[in-house]
Write a protein that holds these residues in place. Structure first.
Motif, mmCIF file in Angstrom:
data_model
loop_
_atom_site.group_PDB
_atom_site.id
_atom_site.type_symbol
_atom_site.label_atom_id
_atom_site.label_comp_id
_atom_site.label_asym_id
_atom_site.label_seq_id
_atom_site.Cartn_x
_atom_site.Cartn_y
_atom_site.Cartn_z
ATOM 1 N N ILE A 28 0.840 -1.201 0.000
ATOM 2 C CA ILE A 28 0.000 0.000 0.000
ATOM 3 C C ILE A 28 0.872 1.248 0.000
ATOM 4 C CG2 ILE A 28 -1.692 1.329 1.332
ATOM 5 C CD1 ILE A 28 -2.724 -1.372 2.396
ATOM 6 N N GLY A 29 1.974 1.198 0.745
ATOM 7 C CA GLY A 29 2.877 2.336 0.766
ATOM 8 C C GLY A 29 3.384 2.703 -0.614
ATOM 9 N N VAL A 30 3.705 1.696 -1.411
ATOM 10 C CA VAL A 30 4.167 1.939 -2.785
ATOM 11 C C VAL A 30 3.034 2.507 -3.636
ATOM 12 C CG1 VAL A 30 4.994 0.822 -4.893
ATOM 13 C CG2 VAL A 30 5.948 0.170 -2.672
ATOM 14 N N LEU A 31 1.853 1.906 -3.525
ATOM 15 C CA LEU A 31 0.723 2.324 -4.358
ATOM 16 C C LEU A 31 0.149 3.675 -3.941
ATOM 17 C CD1 LEU A 31 -1.136 -1.104 -4.571
ATOM 18 C CD2 LEU A 31 0.127 0.009 -6.416
ATOM 19 N N ALA A 32 0.249 4.014 -2.653
ATOM 20 C CA ALA A 32 -0.377 5.241 -2.163
ATOM 21 C C ALA A 32 0.406 6.496 -2.537
ATOM 22 C CB ALA A 32 -0.546 5.175 -0.640
ATOM 23 N N ARG A 33 1.721 6.361 -2.698
ATOM 24 C CA ARG A 33 2.540 7.567 -2.897
ATOM 25 C C ARG A 33 2.072 8.425 -4.063
ATOM 26 N NH1 ARG A 33 6.303 4.024 -0.521
ATOM 27 N NH2 ARG A 33 7.249 4.982 1.317
ATOM 28 N N PRO A 121 -17.155 4.578 8.121
ATOM 29 C CA PRO A 121 -18.178 4.429 7.069
ATOM 30 C C PRO A 121 -17.645 4.771 5.678
ATOM 31 C CG PRO A 121 -19.095 5.531 8.992
ATOM 32 C CD PRO A 121 -17.616 5.478 9.197
ATOM 33 N N PHE A 122 -16.835 5.837 5.595
ATOM 34 C CA PHE A 122 -16.240 6.186 4.301
ATOM 35 C C PHE A 122 -15.367 5.052 3.780
ATOM 36 C CE2 PHE A 122 -11.714 7.103 3.668
ATOM 37 C CZ PHE A 122 -11.692 7.251 2.281
ATOM 38 N N ALA A 123 -14.532 4.486 4.658
ATOM 39 C CA ALA A 123 -13.612 3.438 4.238
ATOM 40 C C ALA A 123 -14.359 2.192 3.800
ATOM 41 C CB ALA A 123 -12.650 3.107 5.373
ATOM 42 N N CYS A 193 -7.054 -0.542 -0.686
ATOM 43 C CA CYS A 193 -6.611 0.106 0.546
ATOM 44 C C CYS A 193 -5.821 1.378 0.252
ATOM 45 C CB CYS A 193 -5.777 -0.856 1.374
ATOM 46 S SG CYS A 193 -6.731 -2.162 2.176
ATOM 47 N N ALA A 194 -5.092 1.405 -0.855
ATOM 48 C CA ALA A 194 -4.388 2.624 -1.247
ATOM 49 C C ALA A 194 -5.389 3.739 -1.534
ATOM 50 C CB ALA A 194 -3.508 2.363 -2.467
ATOM 51 N N ARG A 198 -5.746 7.329 0.393
ATOM 52 C CA ARG A 198 -5.894 8.633 -0.261
ATOM 53 C C ARG A 198 -7.049 9.406 0.359
ATOM 54 N NH1 ARG A 198 -8.908 11.331 -3.631
ATOM 55 N NH2 ARG A 198 -10.391 9.607 -3.714
ATOM 56 N N GLY A 199 -8.165 8.725 0.594
ATOM 57 C CA GLY A 199 -9.315 9.382 1.191
ATOM 58 C C GLY A 199 -9.035 9.879 2.596
#
Length: 209
Positions: A28-33, A121-123, A193-194, A198-199
């Motif tokens: 997730i760390g890689v994808l979230a950046r 709820p958002f997640a 999850c990424a 972001r959200g």
């Protein structure tokens, strides 16, 4: 890491010698950046010990992250669980990875009975939009997942804990094919999850929880 995104997973613990939450957190760390618009991203793999809360988690929280995504494995779960709250309770039945058991039945003797995550709820909706059959959960257990979540929720930024099931037993790889392979379920979950991460960052920038 002022203002950044903190992603946590766990190392091994009794019964789970390879914790998939650590692998997922790193992915997730890689994808979230690229999704969080230049916001610093830190991935922290916590030792599955009570001592790791003051030694590892609290120094990371002192860096004032603007959003926190926490991951753990629920060995009996069959679906991804979005934890709505962390409870002020422990169990003396389950030793941590160092063999230590909780010193008392509550995490904070003067603390509230529970701390809720307004971001849950958002997640949950975000994961479902991404094709993850996630469910809400009001009980994060009485082990390190709950203990770290309860502590992190004290800080104020958007904070969420997601429990994942243990992956199925490794199967023998299929024969090579000329057709492109579809994404694995682990990769789909990581991308979902990424998007949640972001959200959380967006909520943090807006001053929400």
């Amino acid at each position: 890491m002022p203002g950044g995104l903190l992603i946590t997973g766990f190392g091994p613990f009794p019964g789970v010698p390879r914790n998939p939450s650590a692998t997922l957190a790193r992915r997730i760390g890689v994808l979230a950046r690229p999704k969080v618009g230049g916001t610093p991203v830190r991935v922290l793999i916590l030792r599955t010990t009570y001592a790791a809360i003051p030694a590892m988690l609290e120094p990371a929280l002192a860096g004032a992250p603007s959003a926190i995504l926490m991951l753990g494995v629920a060995s009996r779960a069959r679906r991804v669980r979005v934890e709505i709250q962390g409870r002020n309770r422990t169990s003396r039945l389950f030793p941590d990875a160092s063999g230590r058991i909780a010193a008392r039945p509550t995490l904070e003797p003067d603390g509230p009975a529970a701390r809720r995550s307004p971001a849950a709820p958002f997640a949950l909706a975000s994961l479902r939009r991404s094709g993850i059959a996630a469910i809400p959960s009001r009980d994060a257990g009485r082990y390190l997942c709950n203990a770290t979540y309860f502590r992190a929720l004290r800080e104020g930024p958007p904070t969420l804990f997601v429990h994942i099931p243990l992956p199925p037993r490794t199967r023998r790889p299929a024969k090579a094919s000329a057709r492109p392979q579809r994404q694995t379920s682990a990769e789909i979950l990581a991308r979902a999850c990424a998007e949640v991460a972001r959200g959380l960052v967006v909520r943090g920038r807006a001053g929400g929880r």
